[in-house]
Structure formats: structure tokens, C-alpha cells
Motif scaffolding. Structure first.
Motif, short mmCIF file in Angstrom:
data_model
loop_
_atom_site.label_atom_id
_atom_site.label_comp_id
_atom_site.label_asym_id
_atom_site.label_seq_id
_atom_site.Cartn_x
_atom_site.Cartn_y
_atom_site.Cartn_z
N ALA A 27 0.84 -1.21 0.00
CA ALA A 27 0.00 0.00 0.00
C ALA A 27 0.87 1.25 0.00
CB ALA A 27 -0.94 -0.01 1.20
N ALA A 28 1.94 1.23 0.78
CA ALA A 28 2.85 2.39 0.84
C ALA A 28 3.50 2.64 -0.52
CB ALA A 28 3.92 2.18 1.91
N ALA A 29 3.92 1.58 -1.17
CA ALA A 29 4.57 1.73 -2.49
C ALA A 29 3.61 2.33 -3.51
CB ALA A 29 5.08 0.37 -2.98
N VAL A 30 2.36 1.85 -3.52
CA VAL A 30 1.36 2.38 -4.46
C VAL A 30 1.07 3.85 -4.14
CG1 VAL A 30 -1.04 2.20 -5.24
CG2 VAL A 30 0.34 0.12 -4.97
N ALA A 31 0.89 4.16 -2.86
CA ALA A 31 0.59 5.54 -2.46
C ALA A 31 1.74 6.48 -2.83
CB ALA A 31 0.32 5.60 -0.95
N LYS A 32 2.96 6.04 -2.66
CA LYS A 32 4.11 6.88 -3.03
C LYS A 32 4.16 7.11 -4.53
CE LYS A 32 6.90 5.71 0.98
NZ LYS A 32 8.03 4.94 1.49
N LEU A 33 3.86 6.07 -5.31
CA LEU A 33 3.82 6.22 -6.77
C LEU A 33 2.74 7.22 -7.19
CD1 LEU A 33 4.27 2.52 -7.90
CD2 LEU A 33 5.85 4.40 -8.34
N MET A 34 1.67 7.30 -6.40
CA MET A 34 0.57 8.22 -6.70
C MET A 34 0.89 9.65 -6.27
SD MET A 34 -2.76 5.98 -5.64
CE MET A 34 -3.91 7.31 -6.06
N GLY A 35 1.92 9.81 -5.43
CA GLY A 35 2.30 11.15 -5.01
C GLY A 35 1.77 11.58 -3.65
#
Length: 148
Positions: A27-35
Motif C-alpha cells: 500500500a505504501a509503495a502504491v501511495a508513493k507512486l501516486m504522489g
């Protein structure tokens, strides 16, 4: 003109405590990719971990034959997370915990998960599955949300 579509990532976890960390990291990786800002990423990680722990403990009752599904759907302005288990779902939403009583040992220190989840994300919804299967919690965290 480019076509905007949502991106979906799915993870399947064993019903063993500790594996919620895999969902947190994903979840953290996806959220970081989203900005997402770092503080919102941390909120999301905690909410996802709590939801996974609830699914493992209460939904699947630590049954090794069952798994927990985590589906992350990244949209333009929000990330939706569904944590799916094979429990029957909630009969009723527990009352808001009394923090003072918990701190002073007058109430069980556990039982804060749902309250914590609701405080950390923009939307939280608990959905009962049909025939006692595939109950889930749906979390939404918006990209433009301002920290308190």
C-alpha cells in the motif's frame, strides 16, 4: 489525448499475523507512486495493517486454510483498498472506545482497530459478504486530503 484509467494491485496473504506487513509495504509503495505525502502514507500503512489484522484474527480466525485478499485500486485522486476475508462480517459496529479507561486499565486495551482505521482514512466501510464469505473493509484515502 491520453486515456486515464485506474491501476489495480492485488496481494493474497496467509491468515498468519505478521503478513499484514506485506500489505502495508505494498500500500505504501502504491501511495508513493501516486504522489501521497509521507504523513498520509504512514496513515494508510497503519489503517491497512489494522484492517489486515482484523481480517486475519476475526474474519478468518487465524485459519491457515484461508487467506486474506488485499486489492489496491489507484484512481486519479484517491486510493481505494479492499481487505477481504472469509468471515461473516460485522454484526454491529462496536461503540467508540473510551481512551481514558483503556489507558487506566479499566477497559481491554484492544478493540481500537476500527476506531483507528476511521480516524486515519477519508472513508471506511465494512461490508458483509453473501453466504458468510468474502466480507471486506473498504478504505479510501484521497490524494488532496490535508493533514489535521
Amino acid at each position: 489525448m491520453s486515456k486515464v484509467k485506474s491501476t489495480s494491485v492485488e496481494v493474497r496473504l496467509p491468515s498468519q499475523l505478521g503478513y499484514e506487513k506485506v500489505a502495508m509495504s505494498t500500500a505504501a509503495a502504491v501511495a508513493k507512486l501516486m504522489g501521497f505525502r509521507e504523513d498520509r502514507v504512514e496513515d494508510l500503512k497503519t489503517a491497512v495493517a489494522e484492517a489486515c489484522i482484523n481480517a486475519i484474527e476475526h474474519g478468518n480466525k487465524l485459519n491457515d486454510d484461508l487467506s486474506v485478499g488485499v486489492v489496491l485500486s489507484a484512481g486519479i485522486n484517491a486510493l481505494e483498498v479492499k481487505v477481504i476475508d472469509d468471515g461473516k462480517g460485522l454484526k454491529t459496529v462496536p461503540p467508540k472506545p473510551d481512551i481514558d479507561k483503556k489507558i487506566h486499565g479499566e477497559e481491554d486495551p484492544r478493540g481500537m482497530g476500527m476506531f483507528l482505521i476511521q480516524a486515519l482514512v477519508d472513508e471506511a466501510e465494512w461490508v458483509k459478504g453473501s453466504n458468510g464469505k468474502s466480507s471486506y473493509v473498504r478504505l479510501v484515502i484521497r490524494l488532496d486530503a490535508v493533514a489535521d
